[in-house]
Design a protein around this motif. Structure first.
Motif, mmCIF file in Angstrom:
data_model
loop_
_atom_site.group_PDB
_atom_site.id
_atom_site.type_symbol
_atom_site.label_atom_id
_atom_site.label_comp_id
_atom_site.label_asym_id
_atom_site.label_seq_id
_atom_site.Cartn_x
_atom_site.Cartn_y
_atom_site.Cartn_z
ATOM 1 N N ASN A 104 0.823 -1.198 0.000
ATOM 2 C CA ASN A 104 0.000 0.000 0.000
ATOM 3 C C ASN A 104 0.861 1.253 0.000
ATOM 4 O OD1 ASN A 104 0.329 0.910 2.962
ATOM 5 N ND2 ASN A 104 -0.260 -1.251 3.140
ATOM 6 N N GLU A 105 0.213 2.342 -0.307
ATOM 7 C CA GLU A 105 0.896 3.616 -0.529
ATOM 8 C C GLU A 105 1.716 4.066 0.676
ATOM 9 O OE1 GLU A 105 -0.483 8.287 -1.133
ATOM 10 O OE2 GLU A 105 -1.892 6.659 -1.570
ATOM 11 N N GLU A 106 1.154 3.932 1.872
ATOM 12 C CA GLU A 106 1.822 4.488 3.041
ATOM 13 C C GLU A 106 3.057 3.692 3.444
ATOM 14 O OE1 GLU A 106 -1.112 5.075 6.084
ATOM 15 O OE2 GLU A 106 -1.685 7.005 5.245
ATOM 16 N N THR A 107 3.025 2.366 3.296
ATOM 17 C CA THR A 107 4.221 1.590 3.636
ATOM 18 C C THR A 107 5.329 1.837 2.625
ATOM 19 O OG1 THR A 107 3.276 -0.347 2.517
ATOM 20 C CG2 THR A 107 3.000 -0.209 4.904
ATOM 21 N N ARG A 108 4.957 2.065 1.365
ATOM 22 C CA ARG A 108 5.972 2.427 0.371
ATOM 23 C C ARG A 108 6.590 3.778 0.707
ATOM 24 N NH1 ARG A 108 2.060 0.192 -3.188
ATOM 25 N NH2 ARG A 108 1.278 2.263 -3.705
ATOM 26 N N LEU A 109 5.738 4.719 1.074
ATOM 27 C CA LEU A 109 6.231 6.046 1.448
ATOM 28 C C LEU A 109 7.151 5.959 2.656
ATOM 29 C CD1 LEU A 109 6.072 9.182 1.177
ATOM 30 C CD2 LEU A 109 4.121 9.087 2.743
ATOM 31 N N MET A 110 6.755 5.178 3.660
ATOM 32 C CA MET A 110 7.547 5.071 4.880
ATOM 33 C C MET A 110 8.935 4.516 4.587
ATOM 34 S SD MET A 110 6.743 2.949 8.408
ATOM 35 C CE MET A 110 6.881 1.328 7.657
ATOM 36 N N THR A 111 9.008 3.440 3.806
ATOM 37 C CA THR A 111 10.304 2.791 3.613
ATOM 38 C C THR A 111 11.270 3.652 2.819
ATOM 39 O OG1 THR A 111 11.357 0.677 3.129
ATOM 40 C CG2 THR A 111 9.771 1.475 1.493
ATOM 41 N N VAL A 112 10.780 4.389 1.810
ATOM 42 C CA VAL A 112 11.720 5.192 1.017
ATOM 43 C C VAL A 112 12.095 6.499 1.717
ATOM 44 C CG1 VAL A 112 11.073 4.161 -1.177
ATOM 45 C CG2 VAL A 112 9.861 6.200 -0.397
ATOM 46 N N PHE A 221 2.506 -12.553 5.929
ATOM 47 C CA PHE A 221 1.067 -12.769 5.851
ATOM 48 C C PHE A 221 0.441 -12.234 7.133
ATOM 49 C CE2 PHE A 221 -2.901 -15.213 6.270
ATOM 50 C CZ PHE A 221 -3.479 -14.891 5.056
ATOM 51 N N SER A 222 0.144 -10.938 7.108
ATOM 52 C CA SER A 222 -0.549 -10.274 8.217
ATOM 53 C C SER A 222 -1.616 -9.390 7.602
ATOM 54 C CB SER A 222 0.435 -9.443 9.053
ATOM 55 O OG SER A 222 1.447 -10.253 9.593
ATOM 56 N N PRO A 223 -2.673 -9.995 7.052
ATOM 57 C CA PRO A 223 -3.649 -9.224 6.270
ATOM 58 C C PRO A 223 -4.330 -8.111 7.042
ATOM 59 C CG PRO A 223 -4.441 -11.467 6.691
ATOM 60 C CD PRO A 223 -3.002 -11.433 7.070
ATOM 61 N N ILE A 224 -4.553 -8.310 8.334
ATOM 62 C CA ILE A 224 -5.213 -7.250 9.100
ATOM 63 C C ILE A 224 -4.350 -5.997 9.139
ATOM 64 C CG2 ILE A 224 -6.020 -6.574 11.387
ATOM 65 C CD1 ILE A 224 -7.902 -8.422 9.908
ATOM 66 N N ILE A 225 -3.045 -6.173 9.339
ATOM 67 C CA ILE A 225 -2.151 -5.013 9.370
ATOM 68 C C ILE A 225 -2.123 -4.319 8.012
ATOM 69 C CG2 ILE A 225 0.269 -4.321 9.579
ATOM 70 C CD1 ILE A 225 0.571 -6.273 11.847
ATOM 71 N N ASP A 226 -2.111 -5.095 6.924
ATOM 72 C CA ASP A 226 -2.129 -4.499 5.587
ATOM 73 C C ASP A 226 -3.431 -3.752 5.342
ATOM 74 O OD1 ASP A 226 0.404 -5.442 4.863
ATOM 75 O OD2 ASP A 226 -0.401 -7.384 4.245
ATOM 76 N N ILE A 227 -4.558 -4.311 5.787
ATOM 77 C CA ILE A 227 -5.846 -3.647 5.617
ATOM 78 C C ILE A 227 -5.898 -2.352 6.432
ATOM 79 C CG2 ILE A 227 -8.319 -3.833 6.117
ATOM 80 C CD1 ILE A 227 -8.012 -6.854 5.440
ATOM 81 N N ALA A 229 -3.444 -0.449 7.270
ATOM 82 C CA ALA A 229 -2.613 0.556 6.602
ATOM 83 C C ALA A 229 -3.351 1.155 5.413
ATOM 84 C CB ALA A 229 -1.299 -0.079 6.159
ATOM 85 N N ALA A 230 -4.099 0.321 4.683
ATOM 86 C CA ALA A 230 -4.862 0.822 3.541
ATOM 87 C C ALA A 230 -5.988 1.743 3.991
ATOM 88 C CB ALA A 230 -5.415 -0.353 2.736
ATOM 89 N N VAL A 231 -6.684 1.370 5.070
ATOM 90 C CA VAL A 231 -7.768 2.190 5.606
ATOM 91 C C VAL A 231 -7.241 3.545 6.078
ATOM 92 C CG1 VAL A 231 -9.422 2.384 7.524
ATOM 93 C CG2 VAL A 231 -9.230 0.242 6.233
ATOM 94 N N HIS A 232 -6.031 3.544 6.613
ATOM 95 C CA HIS A 232 -5.456 4.774 7.176
ATOM 96 C C HIS A 232 -5.299 5.862 6.118
ATOM 97 C CE1 HIS A 232 -2.296 7.335 9.092
ATOM 98 N NE2 HIS A 232 -2.994 7.046 10.175
ATOM 99 N N VAL A 233 -5.091 5.461 4.864
ATOM 100 C CA VAL A 233 -4.922 6.449 3.784
ATOM 101 C C VAL A 233 -6.120 7.386 3.712
ATOM 102 C CG1 VAL A 233 -4.675 6.733 1.284
ATOM 103 C CG2 VAL A 233 -3.431 4.907 2.454
ATOM 104 N N LYS A 234 -7.331 6.840 3.978
ATOM 105 C CA LYS A 234 -8.568 7.629 3.877
ATOM 106 C C LYS A 234 -9.037 8.151 5.230
ATOM 107 C CE LYS A 234 -8.845 6.677 -0.524
ATOM 108 N NZ LYS A 234 -8.610 7.727 -1.549
ATOM 109 N N GLY A 235 -8.209 8.006 6.264
ATOM 110 C CA GLY A 235 -8.613 8.444 7.591
ATOM 111 C C GLY A 235 -8.830 9.949 7.666
ATOM 112 N N HIS A 236 -9.872 10.363 8.397
ATOM 113 C CA HIS A 236 -10.179 11.790 8.531
ATOM 114 C C HIS A 236 -9.342 12.447 9.631
ATOM 115 C CE1 HIS A 236 -13.459 11.561 5.710
ATOM 116 N NE2 HIS A 236 -13.982 10.539 6.374
ATOM 117 N N VAL A 237 -8.985 11.678 10.665
ATOM 118 C CA VAL A 237 -8.178 12.204 11.760
ATOM 119 C C VAL A 237 -6.897 11.386 11.822
ATOM 120 C CG1 VAL A 237 -8.046 12.655 14.234
ATOM 121 C CG2 VAL A 237 -10.239 12.884 13.039
#
Length: 242
Positions: A104-112, A221-227, A229-237
């Motif tokens: 997901n976008e945020e983990t890519r951003l974090m690592t680079v 294989f930690s799908p909940i953590i990946d999900i 992270a994906a949800v966080h992209v659209k977080g309002h707070v």
């Protein structure tokens, strides 16, 4: 800065005091590479009620560290081998494959972001050509510059062995989650330090399981953590960038 002339064995015997302090320095949460801006998905986990106290925080931290061990931790070990072999082409392949495995976008951003800052820091601190060369490759866009590869380059150049480099990486993951917890939930320093003491005891067994893994075996294989992270992209707070 003089590079240590006495290299560690894989078992860590013969480590000098200077080498130990190098490890502590690069494992320190105060190292200015931007790690404080990321929560490894914990912010959304708390908002969704998945983490709500010390017990669930411990489970979340342990899961995050195991996910890291089998993915970025393997990248650290493989990149360390490539540094010792003087194989820059292999380093670039490891870096590319590590980046491609970020779902997901945020983990890519974090690592680079963390990888580039760490390499910039080490290039200015260590009087060896590889960190400076790698930083130039990142800036030119020749390689993504992921954090585990930059960490391996830095620690291998300083003389740390593969096991110690893996340990620094894993400590950083656990400490990052727990540092974020102190800013996100009602929990004491005693609780977070107890959790850290407990979960770091698992780093040695994790190393034994992945020590001989190849870069093509990086997986998690930690799908909940990946999900989360994906949800966080659209977080309002949001307090954290991931």
């Amino acid at each position: 800065m003089a590079i240590p002339t006495t290299m560690n064995t894989e078992e860590g015997s013969g480590r000098s005091l200077s080498e130990l302090l190098y490890l502590l320095q690069f494992a320190d949460s105060a190292l200015p590479v931007g790690g404080f801006s990321f929560s490894n998905g914990l912010e959304t986990a708390i908002q969704q009620g998945i983490v709500d106290g010390p017990a669930t925080l411990r489970t979340y931290t342990q899961t995050s560290m195991w996910q890291a061990a089998t993915s970025d931790g393997v990248a650290v070990l493989c990149a360390h081998r490539a540094v010792k072999a003087g194989d820059v082409d292999e380093l670039m392949r490891i870096d590319r494959l590590t980046y491609q495995r970020k779902l997901n976008e945020e983990t890519r951003l974090m690592t680079v972001r963390m990888g580039k800052k760490l390499c910039e820091l080490s290039a200015g601190m260590i009087e060896e050509p590889l960190p400076r060369d790698w930083f130039q490759r990142i800036k030119s866009g020749e390689t993504p510059g992921t954090h585990p590869v930059s960490l391996a380059i830095t620690l291998a150049t300083l003389g740390a062995n593969r096991r110690d480099a893996f340990g620094v990486h894993q400590y950083g993951v656990g400490n990052g989650v727990l540092s974020a917890a102190l800013r996100l939930m009602r929990i004491s320093f005693v609780d977070t330090q107890k959790i850290l003491l407990d979960v770091t005891a698992q780093v040695g067994p994790a190393y034994e399981q992945v020590a001989d893994a190849t870069v093509d075996e990086m997986a998690s294989f930690s799908p909940i953590i990946d999900i989360l992270a994906a949800v966080h992209v659209k977080g309002h707070v949001r307090m954290f960038m991931n």
